[in-house]
Structure formats: structure tokens, C-alpha cells
Design a protein around this motif. Structure first.
Motif, mmCIF file in Angstrom:
data_model
loop_
_atom_site.group_PDB
_atom_site.id
_atom_site.type_symbol
_atom_site.label_atom_id
_atom_site.label_comp_id
_atom_site.label_asym_id
_atom_site.label_seq_id
_atom_site.Cartn_x
_atom_site.Cartn_y
_atom_site.Cartn_z
ATOM 1 N N LEU A 119 20.566 9.844 -9.532
ATOM 2 C CA LEU A 119 21.802 10.522 -9.919
ATOM 3 C C LEU A 119 22.492 11.118 -8.695
ATOM 4 O O LEU A 119 23.716 10.988 -8.512
ATOM 5 N N ILE A 120 21.669 11.727 -7.812
ATOM 6 C CA ILE A 120 22.255 12.349 -6.617
ATOM 7 C C ILE A 120 22.831 11.271 -5.693
ATOM 8 O O ILE A 120 23.840 11.481 -5.022
ATOM 9 N N SER A 121 22.195 10.121 -5.675
ATOM 10 C CA SER A 121 22.758 9.016 -4.892
ATOM 11 C C SER A 121 24.157 8.686 -5.402
ATOM 12 O O SER A 121 25.070 8.397 -4.614
ATOM 13 N N PHE A 122 24.305 8.695 -6.726
ATOM 14 C CA PHE A 122 25.638 8.434 -7.287
ATOM 15 C C PHE A 122 26.626 9.500 -6.844
ATOM 16 O O PHE A 122 27.780 9.184 -6.511
ATOM 17 N N MET A 123 26.148 10.769 -6.833
ATOM 18 C CA MET A 123 27.037 11.834 -6.383
ATOM 19 C C MET A 123 27.495 11.569 -4.951
ATOM 20 O O MET A 123 28.657 11.772 -4.586
ATOM 21 N N MET A 124 26.565 11.089 -4.142
ATOM 22 C CA MET A 124 26.881 10.786 -2.753
ATOM 23 C C MET A 124 27.939 9.692 -2.665
ATOM 24 O O MET A 124 28.829 9.725 -1.830
ATOM 25 N N LEU A 125 27.796 8.746 -3.556
ATOM 26 C CA LEU A 125 28.730 7.631 -3.580
ATOM 27 C C LEU A 125 30.136 8.126 -3.912
ATOM 28 O O LEU A 125 31.135 7.629 -3.402
ATOM 29 N N TYR A 126 30.164 9.163 -4.788
ATOM 30 C CA TYR A 126 31.454 9.646 -5.268
ATOM 31 C C TYR A 126 32.109 10.576 -4.252
ATOM 32 O O TYR A 126 33.330 10.616 -4.126
ATOM 33 N N GLN A 127 31.287 11.348 -3.555
ATOM 34 C CA GLN A 127 31.787 12.441 -2.729
ATOM 35 C C GLN A 127 32.564 11.924 -1.522
ATOM 36 O O GLN A 127 32.081 11.089 -0.780
ATOM 37 N N ASP A 128 33.787 12.427 -1.323
ATOM 38 C CA ASP A 128 34.533 11.916 -0.184
ATOM 39 C C ASP A 128 34.900 12.998 0.831
ATOM 40 O O ASP A 128 35.800 12.822 1.627
ATOM 41 N N ARG A 129 34.203 14.140 0.800
ATOM 42 C CA ARG A 129 34.403 15.125 1.870
ATOM 43 C C ARG A 129 33.106 15.234 2.657
ATOM 44 O O ARG A 129 32.020 15.239 2.084
ATOM 45 N N LEU A 130 33.243 15.390 3.954
ATOM 46 C CA LEU A 130 32.049 15.300 4.793
ATOM 47 C C LEU A 130 31.060 16.432 4.542
ATOM 48 O O LEU A 130 29.860 16.182 4.364
ATOM 49 N N TYR A 131 31.560 17.684 4.506
ATOM 50 C CA TYR A 131 30.644 18.792 4.300
ATOM 51 C C TYR A 131 29.925 18.648 2.970
ATOM 52 O O TYR A 131 28.695 18.819 2.876
ATOM 53 N N ALA A 132 30.701 18.347 1.931
ATOM 54 C CA ALA A 132 30.102 18.187 0.606
ATOM 55 C C ALA A 132 29.062 17.077 0.628
ATOM 56 O O ALA A 132 27.969 17.200 0.069
ATOM 57 N N LEU A 133 29.377 16.009 1.340
ATOM 58 C CA LEU A 133 28.443 14.882 1.429
ATOM 59 C C LEU A 133 27.127 15.331 2.062
ATOM 60 O O LEU A 133 26.030 14.994 1.595
ATOM 61 N N LEU A 134 27.259 16.156 3.123
ATOM 62 C CA LEU A 134 26.046 16.647 3.782
ATOM 63 C C LEU A 134 25.231 17.530 2.851
ATOM 64 O O LEU A 134 23.995 17.439 2.792
ATOM 65 N N ASN A 135 25.927 18.381 2.103
ATOM 66 C CA ASN A 135 25.210 19.243 1.177
ATOM 67 C C ASN A 135 24.475 18.422 0.139
ATOM 68 O O ASN A 135 23.316 18.693 -0.201
ATOM 69 N N ILE A 136 25.132 17.394 -0.348
ATOM 70 C CA ILE A 136 24.473 16.556 -1.351
ATOM 71 C C ILE A 136 23.282 15.839 -0.747
ATOM 72 O O ILE A 136 22.226 15.690 -1.383
ATOM 73 N N PHE A 137 23.445 15.443 0.508
ATOM 74 C CA PHE A 137 22.311 14.777 1.167
ATOM 75 C C PHE A 137 21.120 15.732 1.258
ATOM 76 O O PHE A 137 19.969 15.342 1.029
ATOM 77 N N ALA A 138 21.413 17.010 1.585
ATOM 78 C CA ALA A 138 20.334 17.994 1.648
ATOM 79 C C ALA A 138 19.663 18.113 0.285
ATOM 80 O O ALA A 138 18.425 18.140 0.177
ATOM 81 N N LEU A 139 20.492 18.135 -0.765
ATOM 82 C CA LEU A 139 19.948 18.206 -2.126
ATOM 83 C C LEU A 139 19.069 16.992 -2.414
ATOM 84 O O LEU A 139 17.969 17.105 -2.983
#
Lengths: 220, 671
Positions: A18-38
């Protein structure tokens, strides 16, 4: 107990997808990094749970490595890189979000169909785990393919590696040495890529890999 | 007493040691003598061992060495078939080493040849001894690469680099085919040892595929048309004693591979398989010898003639397959024995002829026959043995070539016993092709001998030629003696070959040792028999009588005068009968079809002072119709794929990703 163990493992692995999908959706860099940490935190939890149910204490080490490096060190370092590079603006996705999400769903379906059929004789826990792990790997690749910014390609690569770790811990009896060496190779890859990011930036004033292509005289 | 196979492996180890010795002593002046001396001695020991186990019927011995793949090891086995081919290999090796002792001293860069020569010998020995697919392929590649290094020994000559390149490509292709064949044979279980392959069941479609792959793999090494193109380039490019080994022996190792797989490992054959082998063999024989006829380079002529002989051997093997498939054991044994006999014979006379060509090359520096001539006065001994080789390869009695071809035609004559009408009609037709090839071969070697050794010298080099050294002569005389002995005592050879036929076919030819007066009887006395000794005595007596009568009733004195030139003795040797003029009738009959040969006569008008010109266009259709389009297609594709080299990073990633997903999809749909 067994059912609970299975369900929690299932939950964590599913959460990873599910988080991978969030990563796929996310198009801001900081947010992407936060999701990666998650992503890394969930991976660490999943590995720790596997360590608990498999009675394999060495997996705790793997979980710790994942937590320390992938959830803390790498995201923090990437944050600093982004700040230094001064790129907090939007990610330009090469492919728009809708088709990417559809493709991601297709990939998950494919890996489910494939893994569940191929590993018919295996332990159900390992089967589910492998199917989810393959989805995570494929989604990570999809992130790499659909992004144009070098930093987000790095994030895609790291999440792909998370999928590999998930697969490795799901299968019983993977030696610790292999996991540690994989973790370190990822770290080294990260350092190398980080250095390259600055190099690219120095030379082209951007980390958009499209600039490299323009430099080589290629059309997009 | 160590087992026979271990003895052979020790010989191989000694050969590899000689390679190391050659590298270590490359600066020494004695290294040539040292290396060839060592290989000569080792080959003789190996020859003795192989001959002993063939004749004494010691049975198969096996050996497993803990090298190679860790779970497999390397299996070696010495059975009757391997022993026979070891005899061929080591006999050729021994004579080539002896020849090399003399010939090698003329070499300008011996360090390019000496390390590879023993390695090449070791490779050929190992291929024959190998008893599992992995070892076999490994040794096969080792042999190919060692021979490639020898082909490239004189790499500064322009044609040789091309020859080496074509050889390398064809050898890789052949190994690919062999790899696939063994992959099919070992099946999904992956049992690579020959014993496991032999006991496994093979479905008919699998067997057909393996046969096709073996024809490609072994055929490309042996020189089956249309896979022969590398052979006339590479064999002459090597130094002559290596050419002799490649033509006389290495092609036989390829035939060994074919026999081992098709007759031994694959189980009972189907009659349709034999049709393919027969057609390919017949076509190879005729086309090979036609090429040889058109050739004016002595060593290339010999290489093309090798192709013809390979065709003859394959035809005979095809006959054996046809008889075997129909349960006609005796006939199959006859055809199989004929093939083996021809393998032995060809290794004798082709080595001999290449040695002769090498002798001519050392003493004149020429390979082009149109620049030779009259050598019989300058090199009488070489001329004599070369003549023996020519007579033997032309299948004239009392030499050995006649016996094997005669046996082959005896087998052809048994074809009415075959139940299939297709074969009944086809086999005599193939027999006719063989007869044509034999006749053309005789013409070809009349040309080879006549233009090279008879007439007047066509160049100053040929005029200044001298006899070669003792070692070379000894090697050639030994082979000539073997040609003669095998020709007048064929019964001994046939009896020695019987364990091989028994192992492969399950039957053997009748015992020949009991027949009176050393004659041979392939089937039964009422049908046919041949006595080489008697024919020899008759020929000698008739010839002596003729000579006696001529010298008795004509003048006794030998007269030397100008050769008769239609009443006009031209002062220049260039006006002699040339190789091209000799084959003109044959070129006119076959050339328009096979080579698209066209003759152009440019006759100036009366009063015009420019010379008239006669030009012949010859096309190599195999190159033009098969290989040129193939290389063009490869170039085209390579050109297209070139663009893949300059994609963007993201496109590369997408490409990898798409490939992965596609493969996963295939797996999902398939499984």
C-alpha cells in the motif's frame, strides 16, 4: 496463535504494498521522502515480526539495519541533499498519475497470479510474503521508470531493495551475512548516487535526468 | 597394470606437459626438435595402447577424474569405437610429429606453433575419450581453439586472418549445435554422463532433432556441404603438418562425435533419418570434388578433396543407418565397417598428400600449381610417395582407397533388400553419385600430380627445387607403406574393425582371416570377393612384362627430347598444358550448373595488335546464395540494434522493466 501470526505478517506485507502505491502517487519530493521513511519503518516491523515468529534472532539485526539506515539515515541525508540542491518544487512525473496507478494495480495482480501459482507447494506464509515482495519490487521499478528527477529515482531504487529484503526474510534460512552485505551494498550505492547527484547538479544546474539527454543531443 | 584408459589419459597429460615445455623453451634453438620428438614418442605410446585394446578386445575401461563440474567430475571411457579413433588420431599425430621434425626447422616463427601443436593433439585425444557431455564439449572447444591458434600461426598473411575468422565463427556455430544436441539428449533431468543418456528413452521427434543438430554440429567440423566453407580456407592456412592433422584427423574426430551420438547414444534409428544423411553425404561428395577440380592451389585442392571424402564416409554411415533401421544387421555392419575403413584410409592418404604438398611448399615456396611442374626430376622421392597417395585416394587397386570404396559399393548393391521403396530407388542413385565422385576424384588427382610433378617447370622456383629432408621423407614413406599394406591386406583391417561394428551395430562382417589367399569376402563367396595381393601381383607382373617387351623390342636407351607439343615445341613453359586447361571439359559439363561458370573470349579484330583474352567467371554459389545473404542480414540487424546503444537512462530502465514484466506474463500464462 498461528492464525494471528499469519494475519499480522500479512498485514505488514500488505501495508508495504500500500505504501508503495502511496509512493507512486506522491509527486512532492519531501512527501516522497517521508513516505519512503514510512516504507522502511513498516519493513523493519515486518522483518522483526518474521524474526519473532520464525524464532530467528539474526533477523532482528536485519530489522535494526533497515530501521537505522533506511528509515533514518538515508531519508535525512536525502532531505539535506534536497535542501542543498534547492529543489523543493513539484516532481515532474514523466507519466501522469492515473495510468501509473492503473499500471501499478496490473503489476500487483500479475505478481499475485504468478507467485500464488508457482509456489503452490510452499508454506502459505512464505507464499503471501513472496507475492507481496514481488509487487513491491515491481512497483519500485515502476517508480524509477515513471520519474524524471534523479532523487526520486533513487527513492524508487531503495524501495525496490526493500521488496528484496522482504522476500529474503520471508523465506526461512537466509543467512545473516547475505542480508548484511545486501544492506551495505545499498548504502554504498546510495553514497555513489549522492555524489553523482551533486556532480550532475554542478554541471547542468538541475537534477532532471532529461538534461543529460539534452546534453548528449538526444530528443526526448 | 593400469587400465587402458588411464594410460591414454597419462599420454594426454604428457602432451599437455609438452605444451608447457614448448612455452618454457620457446627461446631455445632446440625447442623444435624437442617438442616434435616428445609428441612423436607420446603419440607412439598412445597408438600402441589404443591398437592393443582394439585388437586384444580388452573391453571398455572407465575413469572418473575429480575435475570439471563439481557434482559431475570428468568421465573418460575407452571402448572399441574410441580405441579405433584413437588409433587414427595418434597415427596421424605420430607421422605429423615425425614430419614436423624436418618441416618445423624451416619455420620462421616456431614459437607460434610449438605450444599449440601438442595441445591440439591432446584436445583430439580427449574428445575421443570423453564419456560425459560436459567433458566432451569442453574438450571439443579446446581442440577447436588450439587448431584455430595453429591456423592463425602465419597471421600476417592477409588471407589467413579471414580464414581464422571464418573458422572461429563456424566452430562456434558447430559447438552451439552440439550443445543443444547434448542438452536435448540429457533431457530435463540433466544427466550428462553418456551412460545415463544411453539408457534413457528418446522420443522420435527428439531423436530427429538431435540428428539434425549433430549434422549441423559435427557436420560443420567435418565439412558437410553447405557447412564446409571454412575448411578450404583454414586447412591450407595452417603449416602443412597441421593441415594434414586437421584434414586427416580432426575431421575424423567430428565423425567420431556423429557416430557416438547417432549410433551409440540415440538408440535405434528410424529409416527416414538415413535419407537425410544419404542425401547430404552424396551431395557433399560430388560438390566437394567439383570444387577440388576447379582449384589450382595445391593445399586448397587437398582440402576440397577432404570434403569429398567426408561425403563418402557420411554416405556410408547413412547406408548403415538405413540397414540398421530395417534390422538388416549384416548389411549395416558392412556399410559401417566400410565407413570406418575409409576413415582410416583417408587419414593415411590425406596426411600423406598434405605432407607432399608441404614438401613442395618448402622446396619451392609455391602452392599454386600453375607455377610448379617438372618436380619429378628435382624431387623424385617426394614425387613417388605423392603418386602413391594420388593413386590411393583415386581408389585404384591395389591401394587402400579401392578396398573401402569397393566395400561401400557392395553395401549399395544390397539396397534391394530394403523394404522402403523410397530407399530402394534412392540408394542406387546415391551410389551413382558416389561413382561419379570417385571418377572425378581420379581426374582431380591426375591433375594434381600431373601439373605439379610432370611437364616442365613453370617458374624459376620450381626449377631450383630440391629434395626435402629425411624426417619428412620418412613420415611420407611410412604413410605410403601403410596405404599399400592396408590395400593388399584388407582382411586384417576388417577383422580389427569388427569389435567396433559389434559394439555399434550389434553385428559384424564375416571373419576374413580364414579366407584363403588373404582375399576378402564381404557377404558370401558366391556374391563377391576381392584379393588385393592377387591384384597387386597381377599389376606388377603385367607392368613388368610390358616394360620388358618395350625395352626388349624397342631400344633400351632412355631418350630425353622436347615434349610433344602438337608438332610445335613452344619455347616457354607457360604454353604447357595447364591445370585450368585440364579441367576445361569437366568445367563445361558441370560448371555451368554448379558454379555458373561462363567463358568469355575476347578476340581482337584482324589487324588489331592487342592480345586475345580468355576469361572464365566462376561463382561459389554456396557463398553467394547462403552466406552472403546471411551476413547481410546480420549486418542489417546489427545496424538496427545499434540504436539501442544510445538510449536515455529512463528508456533503458523502461526496457528492462518491460522485459521483466513480459517474462513474468509469459510465465503467468504458460505455467
Amino acid at each position: 496463535m498461528h492464525n494471528l501470526a499469519f494475519d499480522i505478517a500479512h498485514l505488514l506485507a500488505g501495508g508495504l504494498v500500500l505504501i508503495s502505491f502511496m509512493m507512486l502517487y506522491q509527486d512532492r519530493l519531501y512527501a516522497l521522502l517521508n513516505i519512503f521513511a514510512l516504507h522502511a519503518v513498516v519493513l523493519a516491523a515486518s522483518v522483526a515480526w518474521q524474526a519473532f515468529i520464525q524464532n530467528a534472532p539474526h533477523l532482528y539485526v536485519t530489522a535494526a539495519i533497515a530501521l537505522v539506515f533506511k528509515a533514518i539515515v538515508i531519508p535525512v541525508a536525502l532531505h539535506r541533499i534536497i535542501k542543498q540542491l534547492g529543489i523543493h518544487r513539484d516532481i515532474e512525473t514523466a507519466v501522469s498519475i492515473g495510468p501509473t496507478m492503473l499500471a501499478g494495480m496490473g503489476l500487483v495482480a500479475l505478481s499475485m497470479v504468478l507467485m500464488l501459482r508457482v509456489t503452490g507447494a510452499a508454506d502459505p506464509l512464505a507464499r503471501e510474503d513472496l507475492a507481496f515482495a514481488l509487487s513491491v519490487v515491481l512497483l519500485g521499478l515502476l517508480v524509477m521508470v515513471t520519474r524524471r528527477n534523479a532523487v526520486s529515482q533513487v527513492v524508487g531504487f531503495m524501495s525496490l531493495e526493500n521488496g528484496l529484503v522482504l522476500a529474503a526474510t520471508g523465506a526461512k534460512g537466509m543467512p545473516l551475512v547475505v542480508e548484511i552485505s545486501v544492506a551495505f551494498s545499498i548504502l554504498i550505492a546510495f553514497i555513489v548516487i549522492g555524489v553523482f547527484l551533486f556532480r550532475i547538479r554542478e554541471r547542468f544546474d538541475t537534477v532532471d535526468v532529461g538534461a543529460l539527454d539534452e546534453f548528449r543531443g538526444e530528443r526526448r | 597394470m593400469i587400465p587402458a584408459v588411464a594410460q591414454q589419459i597419462w599420454c594426454v597429460a604428457a602432451l599437455l606437459g609438452t605444451t608447457a615445455l614448448a612455452i618454457a623453451s620457446s627461446r631455445s634453438r632446440r625447442s623444435t626438435a624437442l617438442v616434435y620428438g616428445a609428441t612423436f614418442a607420446i603419440s607412439l605410446v598412445a597408438l600402441a595402447g589404443a591398437l592393443f585394446s582394439l585388437i586384444a578386445r580388452t573391453g571398455a575401461t572407465e575413469l572418473t577424474l575429480p575435475i570439471g563440474l563439481p557434482w559431475l567430475g570428468s568421465h573418460f571411457r575407452l571402448d572399441a569405437l574410441a580405441a579405433f579413433f584413437l588409433v587414427v588420431v595418434n597415427l596421424g599425430a605420430a607421422t605429423a610429429s615425425l614430419y614436423g621434425l624436418g618441416y618445423g626447422s624451416h619455420e620462421s616463427t616456431p614459437q607460434r606453433i610449438l605450444p599449440f601443436f601438442p595441445a591440439f593433439l591432446a584436445g583430439m585425444n580427449l574428445v575421443v575419450l570423453a564419456d560425459d557431455a560436459f567433458t566432451y564439449l569442453l574438450c571439443w572447444e579446446f581442440m577447436s581453439l588450439a587448431s584455430w591458434a595453429l591456423v592463425m600461426a602465419h597471421h600476417r598473411e592477409a588471407d589467413n586472418t579471414r580464414a581464422g575468422y571464418v573458422y572461429l565463427v563456424m566452430a562456434s556455430f558447430g559447438t552451439l549445435a552440439l550443445l543443444l544436441a547434448f542438452g536435448l539428449l540429457s533431457g530435463a533431468g540433466g544427466s550428462y554422463s553418456f551412460a545415463a543418456i544411453r539408457s534413457a528413452e528418446h522420443t522420435p521427434s527428439e531423436a530427429a532433432l538431435v540428428l539434425a543438430l549433430m549434422l549441423l554440429g559435427a557436420g560443420s567440423k567435418a565439412g558437410l556441404v553447405p557447412l564446409h566453407v571454412w575448411l578450404p580456407l583454414a586447412h591450407p592456412a595452417a603449416p602443412s603438418h597441421v593441415s594434414a592433422l586437421m584434414s586427416g584427423v580432426m575431421t575424423k574426430v567430428a565423425i567420431y562425435g556423429f557416430i557416438r551420438v547417432v549410433f551409440d547414444l540415440l538408440g535405434p534409428p528410424s529409416w527416414s533419418a538415413s535419407v537425410v544423411v544419404l542425401i547430404l553425404g552424396g551431395a557433399t561428395a560430388v560438390i566437394g570434388i567439383l570444387y577440388a577440380l576447379m582449384e589450382n592451389d595445391l593445399k586448397r585442392l587437398l582440402a576440397y578433396s577432404t570434403i569429398e571424402n567426408i561425403g563418402v564416409i557420411f554416405t556410408s554411415l547413412g547406408l548403415a543407418l538405413a540397414f540398421q533401421a530395417n534390422g538388416l544387421g549384416l548389411a549395416a555392419a558392412l556399410a559401417f565397417t566400410a565407413a570406418l575403413f575409409h576413415v582410416l584410409n583417408h587419414s593415411f592418404f590425406k596426411s600423406l598428400l598434405f605432407f607432399g604438398a608441404g614438401a613442395v611448399l618448402t622446396s619451392t615456396g609455391e602452392r599454386d600449381m600453375e607455377k610448379l611442374g617438372g618436380l619429378i626430376h628435382r624431387m623424385p622421392l617426394t614425387s613417388f610417395v605423392f603418386l602413391v597417395g594420388c593413386v590411393a585416394i583415386s581408389a585404384l587397386p591395389p591401394f587402400n582407397g579401392f578396398v573401402s570404396e569397393w566395400l561401400m559399393f557392395q553395401a549399395v548393391l544390397l539396397s534391394p533388400d530394403l523394404p522402403q521403396w523410397g530407399l530402394k530407388i534412392m540408394v542406387p542413385a546415391i551410389g551413382a553419385l558416389l561413382a561419379l565422385a570417385a571418377a572425378l576424384a581420379a581426374a582431380c588427382f591426375v591433375k594434381a600430380f600431373g601439373i605439379t610433378f610432370l611437364g616442365r617447370a613453370r617458374s624459376p622456383a620450381a626449377e631450383a627445387a630440391g629434395e626435402v629432408d629425411r624426417y619428412s621423407l620418412a613420415a611420407m614413406f611410412a604413410l605410403a607403406a601403410l596405404c599399400f599394406l592396408a590395400g593388399i591386406l584388407p582382411g586384417l583391417v576388417i577383422d580389427a574393425l569388427s569389435p567396433v561394428a559389434e559394439a555399434m551395430i550389434g553385428h559384424r562382417m564375416p571373419v576374413q582371416a580364414n579366407d584363403p589367399w588373404l582375399s576378402i569376402v564381404p557377404i558370401e563367396e558366391s556374391r563377391s570377393s576381392y584379393n588385393g595381393l592377387l591384384v597387386f601381383v597381377f599389376i606388377t607382373a603385367a607392368a613388368s612384362l610390358a616394360v620388358y617387351f618395350i625395352h626388349r623390342f624397342a631400344s633400351r636407351a632412355i631418350r630425353r627430347g622436347p615434349a610433344w607439343g602438337c608438332g610445335f615445341s613452344d619455347p616457354t613453359p607457360a604454353a604447357q598444358y595447364s591445370g585450368a586447361s585440364f579441367v576445361q571439359p569437366i568445367r563445361r559439363v558441370f560448371g555451368t550448373l554448379v558454379f555458373q561458370a561462363r567463358e568469355h573470349v575476347d578476340m581482337p579484330a584482324p589487324g588489331d595488335l592487342r592480345p586475345a583474352r580468355f576469361k572464365v567467371d566462376i561463382h561459389d554459389l554456396v557463398w553467394e546464395r547462403l552466406y552472403t545473404p546471411l551476413t547481410e542480414a546480420v549486418w542489417f540487424l546489427a545496424d538496427r540494434l545499434n540504436q539501442l546503444q544510445f538510449l536515455t537512462i529512463r528508456r533503458y530502465l523502461s526496457l528492462v522493466f518491460a522485459t521483466l514484466v513480459t517474462l513474468l506474463l509469459v510465465l503467468a500464462i504458460w505455467s
